[in-house]
Design a protein around this motif. Sequence first.
Motif, PDB file in Angstrom:
ATOM      1  N   SER A  49       0.808  -1.225   0.000  1.00 33.59           N
ATOM      2  CA  SER A  49       0.000   0.000   0.000  1.00 33.59           C
ATOM      3  C   SER A  49       0.840   1.273   0.000  1.00 33.59           C
ATOM      4  CB  SER A  49      -0.929   0.008   1.221  1.00 33.59           C
ATOM      5  OG  SER A  49      -0.168  -0.037   2.427  1.00 33.59           O
ATOM      6  N   ASN A  73       2.818   1.021  -3.746  1.00 36.54           N
ATOM      7  CA  ASN A  73       1.971   0.500  -4.833  1.00 36.54           C
ATOM      8  C   ASN A  73       2.760  -0.411  -5.786  1.00 36.54           C
ATOM      9  OD1 ASN A  73      -0.723   0.414  -5.639  1.00 36.54           O
ATOM     10  ND2 ASN A  73      -0.383   1.881  -7.296  1.00 36.54           N
ATOM     11  N   VAL A 124      -4.269  -7.029   2.927  1.00 38.76           N
ATOM     12  CA  VAL A 124      -4.324  -6.631   1.522  1.00 38.76           C
ATOM     13  C   VAL A 124      -5.690  -7.005   0.949  1.00 38.76           C
ATOM     14  CG1 VAL A 124      -3.224  -6.850  -0.735  1.00 38.76           C
ATOM     15  CG2 VAL A 124      -1.849  -7.022   1.342  1.00 38.76           C
ATOM     16  N   CYS A 176      -5.656  -6.336  -4.798  1.00 37.61           N
ATOM     17  CA  CYS A 176      -4.201  -6.175  -4.776  1.00 37.61           C
ATOM     18  C   CYS A 176      -3.482  -7.503  -4.551  1.00 37.61           C
ATOM     19  CB  CYS A 176      -3.800  -5.176  -3.701  1.00 37.61           C
ATOM     20  SG  CYS A 176      -4.366  -3.491  -4.016  1.00 37.61           S
TER      21      CYS A 176
END
Length: 902
Positions: free
Chosen positions: A735, A738, A766, A770
């Motif tokens: 996060s 990215n 997550v 993702c």
Amino acid sequence: MSVPSPVLHRGIVKQIQSGDAVIIRGQPKGGPPPERTICLSNVVAPKLARRANPNVSSSVETKDEPYAWEAREYLRNKLLGKEVCFLVEYKAPAADREYGVIYVGKDETGENVTESVVKEGLVEVRRLGIKSSDEQSKLIELEDTAKAAGKGKWAEGTAADHTRAIKWSVENPRNFIDSHHGKPIDAIIEYVRDGCTMRAFLLPSFHYVTIMLSGVKCPMFKMEEGTTVEEPFAAEARYFVESRLLQRNVQVILEGVSNNNLLGTVLHPNGNIVELLLREGFARCVDWSMGVVSQGPEKLRAAEKGAKDKRQRIWKDYVPSTVCMKISDKEFQAKVIEVVNADALVLKTNDGTSKKIFLASIRPPRQQAQTDADGDSKPDARRTGRVRPLYDIPYMFEAREFLRKKLIGKKVNVVVDYVQPASDSFPEKICATVTIGNINVAEALVSKGLTTVIRYRQDDDQRSSQFDVLLAAEARALKNGKGLHSKKETPVHRVADISGDLGKAKQFLPFLQRAKRSEAIVEFVASGSRLRCFIPRETCLFTFLLAGISCPRGSRPAPGGGGVMVEAEPYGEEATQFTKELCLQREVEVEVEAMDKAGNFIGWLFVDGVNLSLQLIEEGLASVHFTAERSPYFKQLSGAESGAKKRKQKMWSNFTEAEPVVVETVEDDVERKVNYKSVCITEVGNELHFYAQQTENGPQLTQLMDQLRRDMEETPPLPGSYKPKRGELCTARFSVDNEWYRAKVEKATEAGAAVLYIDYGNRENVPHSCLATLPSTYHGTPPQAHEYVLACVKLPDDADDIANAKEAFAEDTANHQFYLNPEYKVNGLEYVSLLRVDNEEDVAKNLLIEGLVCLDSRRERRLQKIMTQYSKAQETAKAQRRNLWRYGDISEDDAKEFGYSG
């Protein structure tokens, strides 16, 4: 009946009213003498210009008749101030004018003034309505001769050139004064209203101005209920000025403005009239206009003082208010050891005693009351918590800093001006003028707008001997808008006071440690080794403890207050005084090494590059503490202590050398296995667990991550297509940056999965969007981050202490490379020791020394050497009562030493 012959009178010419009118006075006897106005018989002089009377509506301005000024000036130059005799021929009815003949000298053999003025063609002889006589005939003959010669007013075509263009008023007095740049202007005094106010013509411009003498006030004539009431000595003062200045040629220096009147100094060829007035007791100095005096206010004050001492005239009942003191106490030299605030200094005299003095006649900055739109007072938003005048009052810090930089440690000259007696709860104040290198310190402060000048009652003599200089300096500061007189927003000093605030101290500690030596100012000295410092760059105030020494403490408030004082330890007061004189309010350098449980910083302080701890030891005012053994200054400190012991200085005065003890050392044949690996710590977890990567695998890991991200970009996964399962390898998008990383699913949830990033050791929840399947080509490379635990130490029980230890461990391991050595295993988890690559410091040992963790005893023989080292480190923390071991009793560390009452 025969007419009596005229009586010959004598007198001195006081004033020339016109070309045919003269005022003659008698000799003074116990006061101003009588006066008579004598008009010259049988002649008429041209009329002088008159200005309109503003109090009379029908009054109009008139101009000079040709040669009126020349006629007046002819008589002024010939007669003014000289002794004459005169015959009165007749007196005009209903008028205070007498007509006659004036002779220069003591009898009628002197020059006939009427004949002289007719001969010069400056007056006209009356020819009608006058009985002919020998005198009349002679005057007509002299007039005809003057006409024939074209003298004076009888010259043809010259009338226009012999009338003045008088300016009866000045449009802009301030600009008018500035245009003359303080240069002397020729003038003639036309009228004296009282001893300090007169009217004059300025030459050659013929400006008619009212001049008030700068810096003085004479007794006045006042109007009360329509009658004139004169103050004592008012008539005498006016006569004193008239007899010296009226219609004399003088020079005027214009210096200021009061309403539409000009302030100035009148210079007679024989001197300054103001000095004469003061010397004779006809005037007193006034502060409101003394600031503009350009001819030296000190001369005026000295003249006034002389009149006071002699009890002259207005000072006949004068009683001095000054306090008598010894000459040695009134004027002396001393060294400045402390600047208390903007107007007070602590001095060390030649005999070693300390004396507090105040700068005479100045007032330090004050806190201005804040008001809202309705004019009601409101609290200052900048003043929260404790009031700190030095930083909260506008310009107080600037004033203190100005004095500190100029005076601390310097010798100054002191002249005591007055002693303000004790009143209410305020002690006696010695007020003085302080100079350094011929510079008046108070004047310098006032000229920069950092202080103001106190205003006194007119009869109050308790003021600075340089009071007028201070007033002039304040006027300059006001004109230039400096400091307190500036219209700009006042400066704000946002200073973080972190003394006794553990949270704030923790925030500042890393910055100060990384800065190594920081420039600071010592604001307060509580004892020989305990100071309060201010770092301008970090704008923080903190308590600073000198490292590496044990120093006796001076007297101090007992815990709990109540006014009880704890007695000083032997040489405690001497140590405190030594530190004060050496570094109080000096610019020093501090090197912060650590922090105690109360939020006080510990480290080294350098004055002019010299270690203060070392100086205290050399003076026999401190001893070496065993914690100095691991410092780079231990050798210097030990050598200095040995020297002090040999010299038996102060605290070592009764020291005797102990017999040397021979200690046999036993070699430990058992050695632990040492196989250091270079690692980089990537994540710090709970219970002193952490993840680390081997440094040698760094390039391989970088290549692996770059290839993984290229593959994910070329074949992007379909969001939500991957269903995570516990224990499975996958790719997860981190996060923070990215980017895609290898991860292991630790728990599958409805929203996604809790994963462990196997190459770095950090964990994260997550979402499904993702997460993606990890290509099989990336399964073969083993995880790059391995979990370890710090060996031989354990966390304390208290939750706050655990948080402190974890935070310290995270700070110690951040952004550094380490050598890692496995020591033992517990339940398959490796317990290791860590050494920093750059300085080979043991992380666990440092945590023990700081009192942040506890020793975890191990019985393995191969670990006994490291356990011995760790045990000594823990004992150091205990001896210093650091953190877990509570370094210093918090109740004894009460901030009342610094004025805190919270």
